[in-house]
Design a protein around this motif. Structure first.
Motif, mmCIF file in Angstrom:
data_model
loop_
_atom_site.group_PDB
_atom_site.id
_atom_site.type_symbol
_atom_site.label_atom_id
_atom_site.label_comp_id
_atom_site.label_asym_id
_atom_site.label_seq_id
_atom_site.Cartn_x
_atom_site.Cartn_y
_atom_site.Cartn_z
ATOM 1 N N GLU A 75 6.176 48.567 -14.555
ATOM 2 C CA GLU A 75 7.513 48.011 -14.374
ATOM 3 C C GLU A 75 7.408 46.518 -14.079
ATOM 4 O O GLU A 75 6.471 46.064 -13.408
ATOM 5 C CB GLU A 75 8.242 48.725 -13.225
ATOM 6 C CG GLU A 75 8.429 50.219 -13.432
ATOM 7 C CD GLU A 75 9.387 50.524 -14.554
ATOM 8 O OE1 GLU A 75 10.299 49.688 -14.812
ATOM 9 O OE2 GLU A 75 9.236 51.585 -15.188
ATOM 10 N N ARG A 76 8.365 45.740 -14.556
ATOM 11 C CA ARG A 76 8.348 44.304 -14.304
ATOM 12 C C ARG A 76 8.537 44.016 -12.820
ATOM 13 O O ARG A 76 9.341 44.651 -12.136
ATOM 14 C CB ARG A 76 9.444 43.597 -15.097
ATOM 15 C CG ARG A 76 9.194 43.551 -16.597
ATOM 16 C CD ARG A 76 10.102 42.545 -17.252
ATOM 17 N NE ARG A 76 9.772 41.177 -16.846
ATOM 18 C CZ ARG A 76 10.600 40.151 -16.943
ATOM 19 N NH1 ARG A 76 11.827 40.329 -17.410
ATOM 20 N NH2 ARG A 76 10.224 38.952 -16.561
ATOM 21 N N HIS A 77 7.760 43.053 -12.338
ATOM 22 C CA HIS A 77 7.811 42.582 -10.951
ATOM 23 C C HIS A 77 7.452 43.679 -9.957
ATOM 24 O O HIS A 77 7.926 43.675 -8.824
ATOM 25 C CB HIS A 77 9.195 42.009 -10.622
ATOM 26 C CG HIS A 77 9.643 40.943 -11.571
ATOM 27 N ND1 HIS A 77 8.912 39.825 -11.825
ATOM 28 C CD2 HIS A 77 10.745 40.863 -12.360
ATOM 29 C CE1 HIS A 77 9.538 39.070 -12.714
ATOM 30 N NE2 HIS A 77 10.657 39.684 -13.071
ATOM 31 N N ALA A 78 6.598 44.609 -10.398
ATOM 32 C CA ALA A 78 6.053 45.614 -9.480
ATOM 33 C C ALA A 78 4.620 45.197 -9.162
ATOM 34 O O ALA A 78 3.790 45.053 -10.062
ATOM 35 C CB ALA A 78 6.084 46.993 -10.115
ATOM 36 N N THR A 79 4.325 44.966 -7.890
ATOM 37 C CA THR A 79 3.008 44.466 -7.497
ATOM 38 C C THR A 79 2.653 44.927 -6.102
ATOM 39 O O THR A 79 3.538 45.184 -5.266
ATOM 40 C CB THR A 79 2.971 42.923 -7.551
ATOM 41 O OG1 THR A 79 1.680 42.462 -7.140
ATOM 42 C CG2 THR A 79 4.017 42.310 -6.642
ATOM 43 N N SER A 80 1.367 45.040 -5.835
ATOM 44 C CA SER A 80 0.877 45.375 -4.499
ATOM 45 C C SER A 80 0.439 44.131 -3.744
ATOM 46 O O SER A 80 -0.021 44.227 -2.600
ATOM 47 C CB SER A 80 -0.317 46.335 -4.610
ATOM 48 O OG SER A 80 -1.390 45.701 -5.292
ATOM 49 N N LYS A 81 0.597 42.943 -4.344
ATOM 50 C CA LYS A 81 0.023 41.719 -3.787
ATOM 51 C C LYS A 81 1.037 40.850 -3.052
ATOM 52 O O LYS A 81 0.663 39.858 -2.440
ATOM 53 C CB LYS A 81 -0.632 40.915 -4.913
ATOM 54 C CG LYS A 81 -1.630 41.735 -5.709
ATOM 55 C CD LYS A 81 -2.003 41.069 -7.010
ATOM 56 C CE LYS A 81 -2.836 41.996 -7.877
ATOM 57 N NZ LYS A 81 -3.147 41.429 -9.197
ATOM 58 N N LEU A 82 2.313 41.197 -3.142
ATOM 59 C CA LEU A 82 3.355 40.380 -2.528
ATOM 60 C C LEU A 82 4.426 41.299 -1.975
ATOM 61 O O LEU A 82 4.895 42.200 -2.668
ATOM 62 C CB LEU A 82 3.954 39.424 -3.569
ATOM 63 C CG LEU A 82 4.910 38.340 -3.081
ATOM 64 C CD1 LEU A 82 4.198 37.376 -2.148
ATOM 65 C CD2 LEU A 82 5.493 37.587 -4.265
#
Length: 607
Positions: A75-82
């Protein structure tokens, strides 16, 4: 009829976004390798076919993902870093936007295999085509992730037709992997292109080993290590000595907190440190690592994260300039000639002989003359003691001063050990080095370097004498340069130019450095004003100091085609040993080269 505004479908939105993130196959490799590093990988393998257009496969041994996380990562803008906006102020990971995977998947056929190593849990396989999930299942694999990207831009032929030949794209892929490998020596990297190993670097490889892959073996022979700290900014890395230069600046790699970046201002700071040591249009090569607090640099300013914005850009530039300049200043000015350069039957008296008492062998005639030095164009700590005597505006030599009472005599250096043979074409001094090597010295370039050093020492000690003009010379400048001169009146006076505003865009030059002699001041001030206008004030002053002193030295030095008496030639040779900038004049022209006795005898058939 009014235009109808509508919301674009998600698939088209992803393809538009992919245009910013995915420029070519190398962009895919860069994003996937950075994800692998953020996942804690210690081994990263990259495989490409047809330059990455047919296949890109990246395999890592990082933490992997669970089935749910793998699906969410698409999914767009799915991240574990922010997590929140505050996290943008101190980004420690290479990726953070959550755009790469969905952008790549939207313009290719992608397969993702991953496993987080949880006990009893199988790995996950996701297959996508043009961003659409077509298969989801379990797969047996060790902990880590493999992402396979095929047929890049298959659904956007307009983009695909702008790709270059596979060989060219493969070169971009190699460069992308190399940049990441240089910044992370603790990780092992392998790149296979068309079934062949294009890059292999084991974990823990020394910086110099990876520098060979980036710069080539010839450049790696000339590397100088450097390290310095200025405020919150720490600089480390390796750079080539001025005896090796490149035709472009592409071989200068800059990294900020482990991230490869392009920064023209930072690169310019490095070039300023090399002022007067490289020929016009030539550039150094090397790897420079800039480290500073995370909250002092913004990495969210470029779609591909290739540019950054510093909270205090000038502090970073100053740290780069001083660290590089100090490393060049304290390095040996002449490199030892490598053993392989000597002839097979070299021995005592046959070329390649060492100079006595700490002198260093000069490179062969096939190599560029060496100068490991830097003209420090900013005012450094003032030197103690009186400066050397200043030259006049004529071309007579200033003989070396005798040692002061109680001061030990200076040991003869490399130039002092040379036996003066004679003058060739009234321009070149021919000398014999211990061991029989023939040394050729450009009399104008060498004298210019000697005078430049003495003038610079006098300027640092604020003992640069000014000659008042009987009649002030009025110079009119264009509006832009005039404003630049108005803002730098004090700096110009420190250089020995007594300049005052004379109304409008005119300036009265009331005094000039005594050593300039009959130099025309109008073109000199015009050039200086244009330089002050084009560069930031600090950089302009740095370059202005160097250029003005170089001009003074050039106009005061002995000319080509001027005959020298043997005692004048001897004085010049002895004087060169008293300065630390010897092998190039301040304009970057060579001063000296050596032809070994072995090479000389080989050319006349004695070998």
């Amino acid at each position: 009829m009014p235009r109808v505004i509508q919301v674009l479908p998600p698939g088209l939105v992803n393809q538009i976004a992919a245009g910013e993130v995915v420029e070519r196959p190398a962009s895919v490799v860069k994003e996937l390798v950075e994800n692998a590093l953020d996942a804690g990988a210690r081994q990263v393998q990259v495989e490409v076919e047809e330059g990455g257009l047919a296949l890109v496969r990246v395999t890592d041994d990082g933490c992997g993902m669970s089935s749910d996380d793998a699906l969410l990562a698409l999914e767009r803008h799915a991240t574990s870093k922010l997590r929140d906006a505050a996290g943008l102020e101190a980004i420690a990971t290479l990726g953070f936007r959550g755009e790469a995977l969905p952008a790549i998947a939207s313009v290719a056929r992608m397969r993702l295999d991953t496993c987080d190593g949880a006990e009893g849990a199988p790995g996950t396989r996701l297959v996508l085509e043009g961003g659409r999930l077509v298969e989801r299942g379990a797969v047996a694999r060790p902990r880590g992730t493999t992402i396979e990207v095929r047929d890049l831009f298959f659904n956007t032929p307009a983009r695909r037709k702008f790709m270059r030949a596979p060989a060219s794209e493969a070169g971009h892929v190699s460069e992308a992997v190399l940049r990441v490998a240089l910044a992370h020596p603790e990780v092992g990297f392998t790149l296979r292109s068309a079934g062949r190993v294009a890059l292999g670097s084991p974990a823990g490889a020394a910086l110099r080993e990876r520098a060979v892959a980036a710069l080539g073996r010839e450049a790696a022979r000339h590397l100088l290590e450097l390290s310095g700290e200025r405020g919150e900014v720490r600089i480390r890395g390796v750079l080539t000595a001025p005896d090796h230069s490149e035709a472009t600046s592409r071989a200068l790699y800059l990294f900020v907190n482990g991230r490869y970046v392009r920064d023209r201002a930072a690169s310019h700071a490095v070039l300023r440190a090399y002022a007067g040591t490289l020929p016009q249009g030539r550039f150094p090569a090397g790897l420079l690592f800039i480290e500073l607090p995370l909250d002092r640099v913004d990495v969210n300013v470029h779609p591909q994260k290739l540019e950054v914005r510093f909270a205090e850009a000038r502090a970073v530039q100053d740290a780069l300039f001083h660290t590089v300049a100090e490393a060049l200043r304290t390095a040996p000015w002449l490199r030892h000639r490598p053993a392989e350069a000597a002839g097979p039957s070299d021995g005592p008296g046959a070329g390649g002989a060492t100079a006595p008492d700490g002198a260093v062998a000069v490179p062969t005639a096939a190599e560029a003359p060496a100068l490991v030095a830097s003209v420090l164009a900013e005012a450094r700590a003032l030197h103690g003691g009186p400066p050397p005597p200043l030259p006049g505006s004529n071309t007579s030599f200033a003989f070396p001063l005798p040692a002061a009472a109680g001061e030990p005599a200076r040991a003869a250096g490399y130039f002092g050990s040379l036996r003066y043979v004679g003058q060739h074409a009234r321009t070149y001094l021919l000398c014999e080095a211990p061991g029989g090597a023939l040394v050729v010295i450009d009399q104008h370039a060498s004298h210019e370097r000697l005078l430049f050093q003495r003038l610079r020492e006098a300027w640092r000690a604020r003992r640069l004498p000014v000659q008042p003009l009987l009649v002030p010379e009025v110079v009119t400048l264009p509006p832009g340069p005039a404003r630049a001169v108005e803002g730098a009146i004090d700096e110009l006076r420190a250089l020995g130019l007594d300049v005052e505003p004379f109304g409008g865009d005119a300036f009265a030059v009331k005094g000039a450095p005594a050593a300039l002699g009959g130099v025309e001041l109008t073109p000199l001030l015009v050039d200086l004003a244009q330089q002050l206008e084009q560069l930031d004030r600090g950089s302009a002053l740095d370059q202005a100091v160097h250029d003005l002193l170089a001009t003074m030295a050039c106009h005061s030095a002995v000319r080509a085609h001027q005959e020298l008496a043997p005692e004048e030639a001897r004085s010049l040779l002895d004087g060169l040993d008293s300065v630390d900038f010897k092998a190039r004049c301040p304009h970057g022209r060579p001063v000296v080269f050596e032809l070994s006795l072995y090479d000389l005898e080989r050319r006349v058939g004695r070998r």
